[in-house]
Write a protein that holds these residues in place. Sequence first.
Motif, PDB file in Angstrom:
ATOM      1  N   GLN A 289       0.798  -1.225   0.000  1.00 20.28           N
ATOM      2  CA  GLN A 289       0.000   0.000   0.000  1.00 20.28           C
ATOM      3  C   GLN A 289       0.838   1.285   0.000  1.00 20.28           C
ATOM      4  O   GLN A 289       0.295   2.375   0.129  1.00 20.28           O
ATOM      5  CB  GLN A 289      -0.930   0.018   1.224  1.00 20.28           C
ATOM      6  N   TRP A 353       5.878   8.565  -0.614  1.00 21.42           N
ATOM      7  CA  TRP A 353       4.844   9.076   0.304  1.00 21.42           C
ATOM      8  C   TRP A 353       5.456   9.498   1.635  1.00 21.42           C
ATOM      9  O   TRP A 353       5.088  10.524   2.211  1.00 21.42           O
ATOM     10  CB  TRP A 353       3.747   8.022   0.526  1.00 21.42           C
ATOM     11  N   HIS A 454      -2.891  10.680   5.858  1.00 20.17           N
ATOM     12  CA  HIS A 454      -3.024  11.465   4.630  1.00 20.17           C
ATOM     13  C   HIS A 454      -1.835  11.271   3.703  1.00 20.17           C
ATOM     14  O   HIS A 454      -1.999  11.192   2.480  1.00 20.17           O
ATOM     15  CB  HIS A 454      -3.184  12.948   4.981  1.00 20.17           C
ATOM     16  N   GLN A 457      -1.895   8.476   1.305  1.00 18.66           N
ATOM     17  CA  GLN A 457      -2.825   8.662   0.190  1.00 18.66           C
ATOM     18  C   GLN A 457      -2.368   9.764  -0.763  1.00 18.66           C
ATOM     19  O   GLN A 457      -3.078  10.096  -1.711  1.00 18.66           O
ATOM     20  CB  GLN A 457      -4.215   9.020   0.732  1.00 18.66           C
TER      21      GLN A 457
END
Length: 607
Positions: A289, A353, A454, A457
């Motif tokens: 992920q 990320w 956050h 994502q």
Amino acid sequence: MYDMQAMVAFQALTFGPMRSSWLLIITIGIVAVFYLFRFDFWKNDLVIRSDGFAYYGYIQGALLHHDPMNTFHGDLEGSALNRSWMHEGLPGRYLPKMTMGLAYAWVPGFYAADAVAGVLDYPQDGWSRPYQLAVGFTGIAFLIIGMLALWKVLIRRFSSAVVGITLLTLYLGTNLLQYASVDNSLSHVYSFGLGSLFLLFSDRWVNRCKTRDLLLSAFFLGWLVLIRPTNIVLGLYLLFALYEREGSLGRVFRIDTLWAALVAFLPIAPQLLFWKLTAGEWVHYSYEQEAFYWLNPHIMEGLFSYRNGWLVYTPIMGFALLGVWMLRKQSKWLVMAITGITILHVYVTFSWWCWYYGGSLSIRPMIDIYPLLAFGLAAFVAWTLRRPTWTWLVIGPLICVLIWNNLLQVKYANLGVITDSTMTKEAFWATWMNPEQPKYLSFAGVYRDPDTEHLRQGLAERLEFDTTFYAPIAKLDLDQSEKGPELNGERGFSDMLGITGDLLPSDPNALIMIRMGVSCGDPDRNGLHAVASFQHDDLNYQYQAANMTDLGLGVDERTVIKLFTKRPTYFPDEGVLQVYGYMTGKGNSKVHSIEVIPISVKRKELQ
């Protein structure tokens, strides 16, 4: 005249008549071993930790359990499961998140450690001290190999004094010290060593035109890409070198370069086969992920944030960036190669990320291009030595001060004062150039957790909070107590406020605020401290103490000091949170009241 005076002075200061690299390498090796043993990770068998667990999974499966498909993972429990970082691919088969590049380097050390463990009666379980130290010393070996290779690359362009200063500065003045000596079960020192070898043989190929050098360069590039696929950007250096030698891109694609591409594939091929057998596909994305967000890179934060920002925590590399421009008269193609690769590497690194790379001192993936940036650092050092005497008398001490601060940062990172992902402006400046360890930071509530929900994502972090203060759990008014509020030479401890665990918030996101009303005539002399200790029988789960002078206690003023803590994981309801004040100095001070208040802190949603 200035050039000659500066060069002679620095050569006398550093190496004298010595003309080889061995003094430098021995010095770096001694420092590396010192730092490996300086902290207690080796005593606690934790040289292998964090991402190192994932890299070690290949050793664990193939050599320890003789089970390369890692079917054993499904039967693990407790601590054995916690250090086996794998996920399921095909039914009953497991694979690590990381690739097998580091395992190639660790194989000889594993067998040596296995023999030592048998002789010295250590458990032959792959995790006892001989195996831990085998990984540690392998990391140091790659550091030394990298330094030797980098010496050979730089000595063709710069004097021995310049190269010696450059390599010492690169090691002692950057986060390479941490990841080559203390955290060397992670990939970065291996990328540094292999990257240096890649540059060495690329350089030799350009100058000697021997196919063997090209093939070795390609092999080390393939190994680099296997360890961290983002290292593919370093391959541009070989492309620039090929263009420099051949004069046009049209002549690059010849039979020897095709052989080089095949050789580069050799270290990668076993990984593809492993993925096919465990995950059912030749190329498998094992990060599940986690993702890159190419349209939302965090470049400014990654370079300048108080949360691990590269040039904030490793400012000495700013000299390396300046030095790249100084190379333009020596080699235009080298300037273009370093500039292009650095820009691309920065973009790729900060598109991830987790741009601050949790568990990082500074930005650890930047170490992967330090061999390349060493050219710039050497150029800056050489430029400094060519200037009038006053120039290097200013810049030299500045570099020494930055090295000293880096040594402090490494110390504080391993003591938990500089944290891996929660640093703030207040926490940074409390540690910057401060030889006295600031022990109050977590108690003072200056750290801030990142908004990982956050960030995962690809969304902007929520930086504002809704805070709810609940009714006090307990309060102690010492002005009304039998012993009173006063502390002095005869009575150093205040009355204690004790709260059982069943009254404390169990939500891991909840905070506990401690309000302590205090006063004293001379805060620096009194040494008044606040303490919060989570105790159950003889076991202490967490102990925090802070000198109230660091928290704003003034002279002859009644001040309410606010402190923040969290209930430790696994703290039992039968345990007791003990809160009290104590005085370590002389004179008189008072603890008037102690109050404990639960707090709920939630991030505000972005509008």
